[in-house]
Every structure is written in structure tokens, then in C-alpha cells.
Design a protein around this motif. Structure first.
Motif, PDB file in Angstrom:
ATOM      1  N   LYS A  85       0.800  -1.224   0.000  1.00  0.00           N
ATOM      2  CA  LYS A  85       0.000   0.000   0.000  1.00  0.00           C
ATOM      3  C   LYS A  85       0.830   1.269   0.000  1.00  0.00           C
ATOM      4  N   GLY A  86       2.123   1.128   0.295  1.00  0.00           N
ATOM      5  CA  GLY A  86       2.958   2.320   0.366  1.00  0.00           C
ATOM      6  C   GLY A  86       4.054   2.351  -0.680  1.00  0.00           C
ATOM      7  N   PRO A 119       2.852   1.554  -4.769  1.00  0.00           N
ATOM      8  CA  PRO A 119       2.262   2.691  -5.481  1.00  0.00           C
ATOM      9  C   PRO A 119       3.191   3.894  -5.552  1.00  0.00           C
ATOM     10  N   ASN A 120       4.015   4.058  -4.530  1.00  0.00           N
ATOM     11  CA  ASN A 120       4.969   5.153  -4.526  1.00  0.00           C
ATOM     12  C   ASN A 120       6.015   4.978  -5.631  1.00  0.00           C
ATOM     13  N   LYS A 126      -6.119   7.640 -13.831  1.00  0.00           N
ATOM     14  CA  LYS A 126      -6.932   7.171 -12.722  1.00  0.00           C
ATOM     15  C   LYS A 126      -6.610   7.936 -11.442  1.00  0.00           C
ATOM     16  N   ARG A 127      -5.377   8.464 -11.408  1.00  0.00           N
ATOM     17  CA  ARG A 127      -4.974   9.229 -10.238  1.00  0.00           C
ATOM     18  C   ARG A 127      -5.313  10.695 -10.370  1.00  0.00           C
ATOM     19  N   GLY A 128      -5.919  11.047 -11.487  1.00  0.00           N
ATOM     20  CA  GLY A 128      -6.325  12.445 -11.638  1.00  0.00           C
ATOM     21  C   GLY A 128      -5.199  13.333 -12.121  1.00  0.00           C
TER      22      GLY A 128
END
Lengths: 251, 258
Positions: free
Chosen positions: A168-169, A172-173, A249-251
Motif C-alpha cells: 500500500k505504500g 504505489p509510490n 486514474k490518479r487524476g
């Protein structure tokens, strides 16, 4: 009169392509350059059209080899990158050899691989994977190691497990790093497959190139090169498209 | 017994230049409903202090208890709300997803309906409703800090620890958020420690103010600030506020090495 919008993303490269083709064609014609030195683009296109059935068969072979090579190489590279990022000891122990593996001249290794894995699909996939595990491995390692102290502490303050932090960290980072590694892999995979075909094969773009050059069929050789480039770019384009979709998707 | 108890806390870092003393024998307690602000010059060990209390750093010596338990236990129970100096938002998550992030980490995950309810409440409280589905890159600095604060409050923590909650903001945004934070601290009314290098912020937020010296940080003054909370901008013009900030300045500058 309406001019095409220069801001359209595909327009400038299209213009460059058309310009280059015109320049190439006219240079060959005006200077009367013989075909075995430099064939005109029109001659290349004509050959490609006439030889399209064999070309398509060869294309299919190389496509399969490089696609599988890309998958295998990326998978191994990603896995190894995670191991290196997770274990400082592993990184210390293996990193020099992984960097070294990238310096191995693939043309010299390919005959060995063909010797081991035969003339068929497998040896091509292995060489292709060998060439494209490195970019993703290094990028995964770097991207995962990139996580700053604050990110670590944010996860720590909520009692995160190591696995949660990774998934989760850090992952994606690291996405921008992973995609840039995968983009490099996309073109390397094609090159790897073609190099292996040069060494020993009975089908594929590399085989076709070799065959054309033995027969001094220079326009056909150029045609194969063009097709290989287009395929590499298409691979690249697919990865780029995935990245674009991910980013949107992340804007 | 106070909710947060710090006894003779000392910490130092080993660096290539030798030992760097960060904190030296700091002791204090924070009662429920109390907002303790820790004021001190840059590099006096304020952040180190907060990290020790938050269970992110094991102090070299001394003892910390929160509700009678060591910080590490509370951290694993997800009972600590922590605001970092930078907003530290996850830029692949929307505002709402960033706020509910603590729910997905560690043990004891709360159910979706409840998480949604809390997110909505915090979005309203922090004036972030329209930004619910925005990504951090699309937000201004002040908005990012709001999201970070909402995230720290998401699990209704037993204690709230904020490290320079207005770091890196322009003066207007700072002032605006300073007032908002005061009312948020009142609304959540859990024992809180806020660390800052700004005299105004320390006095404005704190019901008790603790002043640390230059490195290594030792406690040089401590006083209670009884003005009712939340405080508003008018309060900054009051004689009480003025005299307390003046007092802090005199304490701070007297001990400054010349």
C-alpha cells in the motif's frame, strides 16, 4: 482554409515522418543511388507488400518470442527488485552481479543460450528475457527504496505490517519507476528476440533479415528493419498506454 | 495520573561527527482535555520528543506512558493520531481515501459504512467537502494540511500529536488554519501535544505551554494558559495573549547563545 492543429500530439511526429520520407525518396532518385546501397522508401514498401505473407509469419514468430520474453524478464526483474529492496544483505550481495549481467554482450551470450535451449521458441524467449530483466529490476529496487522516512513513519504510526507497507505504500509510490523500467523492457524484448534469431532460427524477423542479406535483397532487409521498429514501438506504446491510464486514474 | 506521562526523557543521535544530544531529561504530564504546546527553537529536539511519544523512536533513556501503557503498545492499537511536519499524503489516493487510510493499516479494521460516515464528518469539519475526490497534487498547501489533520483524527485517537502542523504555509493560510485547528482541537478534546517554533501558535493553541531550550532540549519554562478554547482571531489582540507571547519571547531569547 483550415490548417491542421499543430498542437495535436500526433501531428509533429507525422510531419517529421513525411518530411523524412520525401527527403529520402528524392535523394535516392536525384543522385541515382543504386538499390543495394540505399533503396528508396517506395522500393522498400513495394517489397514489403509483395513479401507480406512470409513477413507476417516471421512477424508472428518474433511477436510471440518477445512478448513471452517481456513477460518472463519483467516478472523475474520485478521479483528480484523486490528481494533487493526488502533485504539490504541481498542487495549488497547480488547488486554488483546484476549490474555486471547488464554489461554482458548479449550477442556473445545468445549462441550459448541457443546451444542450451535449442533453435526453437525457448532460446529466443530466454535471450529476450535476459535483456529485459535488468531495467525493471533496477527500477523496482530504486523505486521501492525511494520511500522517504515520512512515508515509513506514516505507516508505522498505524502499526503497519511490512507487507502492508510494501503493497500500500512503497509499490504505489514506486509506480513511475516501475513504468519507466517496463517501457525500456518493451523495446529490449524485441531486440533480444531478434538477436537470438540471428544466431539460430528458422523463422522470425531476425531470420528474415539474415535471409534477405544473404540474398542481397536490400529493400527486403530494410523492410524487416522497419517492421521490427514498428513492433518495438507498438510494444512501447502499449506500456505507455497502460501508464497513461494508470496516471489518469490518479487524476 | 496524567494521560500522557513523560519522565526524564533523554535522547541522542550518533553521527559521523560524534554524539548529538537532542533531548535532556525532559519530564511533563498531559491531562485529558489538555492541549500542551511545546515551543522551542529549530533543532531543539521537539520533533524527536514527539516521535518518542508516538512510538516511532525508542528514547535512549527515560520513560513514557500513555494511558498507563508504553507508546509502542498504543501505536499497535492505532490509538495515536499523528500529524507530520509535511502533510505526507499518498498522492495515488483521493482526499477521502487519504483520510480513511488509517482504517486499512495494521489490525482492527473498521467497517466500510462507519469509515464513510467518519470521512464525511471530517470532510465537513475541515471544509473539504468539494475536494473529496481530488488528488493531493490538485490541492493547495493549506488544503493538504487540512487533509493530513483529518487523517490524524480519523480513528478518534486517544492522544493527538501534531508536529508543526502549519509548516511551509504562507502567513494568511497559517492564520486561517491556526483558528480552525483551535476549534478542531476543542471538538475532539483528546489530550494533545502540538509542537511548534512559532510563539503565536504555541500560545494560541495551548492550554499549557512548555518551552524547550536550544539543543539539547531541556525544559526552561512551563505555564498554564487559561483563556477558554476555541480561541478566535480577536483573542490575538487581547492583552492576555500579548503578554503571554511577550513572556515566551523573553524566555526564548534569554537562553539563546550569543
Amino acid at each position: 482554409m483550415k490548417y491542421p492543429d499543430l498542437k495535436l500530439p500526433y501531428f509533429p511526429p507525422f510531419l517529421v515522418f513525411v518530411g523524412a520520407m520525401i527527403l529520402w525518396e528524392s535523394t535516392v532518385r536525384l543522385l541515382g543511388i543504386p538499390q543495394y546501397v540505399l533503396p528508396a522508401p517506395s522500393a522498400v514498401v513495394t517489397t514489403v507488400i509483395t513479401a507480406r505473407s512470409t513477413l507476417l509469419i516471421n512477424l508472428r514468430t518474433t511477436f510471440l518470442e518477445s512478448f513471452l520474453g517481456f513477460l518472463l524478464g519483467s516478472f523475474v526483474g520485478l521479483g528480484l527488485g523486490i528481494v533487493l529492496a526488502e533485504s539490504r544483505l541481498a542487495a549488497r550481495a547480488f547488486l554488483p552481479y546484476i549490474v555486471g549481467s547488464n554489461a554482458v554482450p548479449v550477442v556473445a551470450v545468445a549462441p550459448i543460450v541457443v546451444l542450451w535451449f535449442g533453435y526453437g521458441l525457448l532460446s529466443k524467449v530466454v535471450v529476450s528475457a535476459f535483456l529485459c530483466f535488468f531495467p525493471l529490476c533496477i527500477n523496482t529496487y530504486r523505486g521501492l527504496s525511494e520511500a522517504e522516512t515520512t512515508l515509513k513513519e506514516l505507516f508505522a504510526v498505524y502499526g503497519s505490517t511490512r507487507w502492508q507497507f510494501l503493497v500500500k505504500g512503497r509499490f504505489p509510490n514506486a509506480a513511475p519507476f516501475l513504468f519507466s523500467g517496463a517501457r525500456l523492457n518493451a523495446t529490449y524484448a524485441v531486440i533480444g528476440a531478434i538477436v537470438a534469431e540471428f544466431i539460430g532460427s528458422n523463422s522470425g524477423l531476425g531470420f528474415g533479415m539474415l535471409h534477405a542479406s544473404y540474398n542481397l535483397d536490400v529493400p527486403r532487409l530494410w523492410g524487416y528493419i522497419g517492421v521490427a521498429v514498428v513492433m518495438g514501438m507498438a510494444f512501447y506504446g502499449v506500456v505507455w498506454g497502460a501508464e497513461y491510464w494508470h496516471r489518469s486514474k490518479r487524476g | 495520573m496524567p494521560n500522557i506521562l513523560v519522565e526524564k526523557l533523554s535522547h541522542w543521535f550518533e553521527s559521523s561527527l560524534g554524539r548529538v544530544e537532542a533531548l535532556s531529561e525532559v519530564s511533563f504530564g498531559v491531562e485529558s482535555n489538555e492541549i500542551l504546546t511545546v515551543l522551542g527553537p529549530s533543532g531543539c529536539g521537539k520533533s524527536t520528543l514527539l516521535r518518542c511519544i508516538g512510538g516511532l523512536l525508542e528514547p535512549r533513556s527515560g520513560r513514557i506512558r500513555i494511558d498507563g501503557k508504553p507508546p509502542n503498545t498504543l501505536r499497535k492499537e492505532k490509538a495515536i493520531g499523528f500529524g507530520f511536519q509535511e502533510p505526507a499524503l499518498l498522492n495515488w489516493r483521493t482526499v477521502a481515501q487519504n483520510i480513511s487510510f488509517p482504517a486499512e493499516i495494521g489490525q482492527s479494521q473498521i467497517n466500510r459504512g462507519e469509515a464513510d460516515g467518519r470521512v464525511n464528518h471530517l470532510l465537513r469539519l475541515m471544509h473539504l467537502e468539494e475536494f473529496r475526490d481530488y488528488y493531493p497534487e490538485q490541492l493547495s498547501g493549506g488544503m493538504k494540511h487540512r487533509v493530513a489533520l483529518a487523517r490524524a483524527l480519523f480513528l478518534s485517537p486517544n492522544v493527538l500529536l501534531l508536529d508543526e502542523p502549519l509548516a511551509g504555509l504562507d502567513l494568511l493560510t497559517r492564520t486561517e488554519l491556526m483558528v480552525e485547528i483551535s476549534s478542531v482541537l476543542k471538538e475532539f478534546s483528546c489530550p494533545s501535544i502540538v509542537v511548534t517554533h512559532s510563539v503565536e501558535e504555541a500560545v494560541f493553541w495551548g492550554t499549557r505551554i512548555l518551552i524547550l531550550s536550544h539543543r539539547p532540549g531541556t525544559m526552561i519554562d512551563q505555564f498554564v494558559h487559561r483563556a477558554p478554547i476555541p480561541r478566535d482571531l480577536h483573542y490575538m489582540d487581547s492583552p492576555q495573549f500579548q503578554s503571554l507571547t511577550a513572556h515566551c519571547r523573553s524566555v526564548l531569547f534569554k537562553v539563546r547563545p550569543t
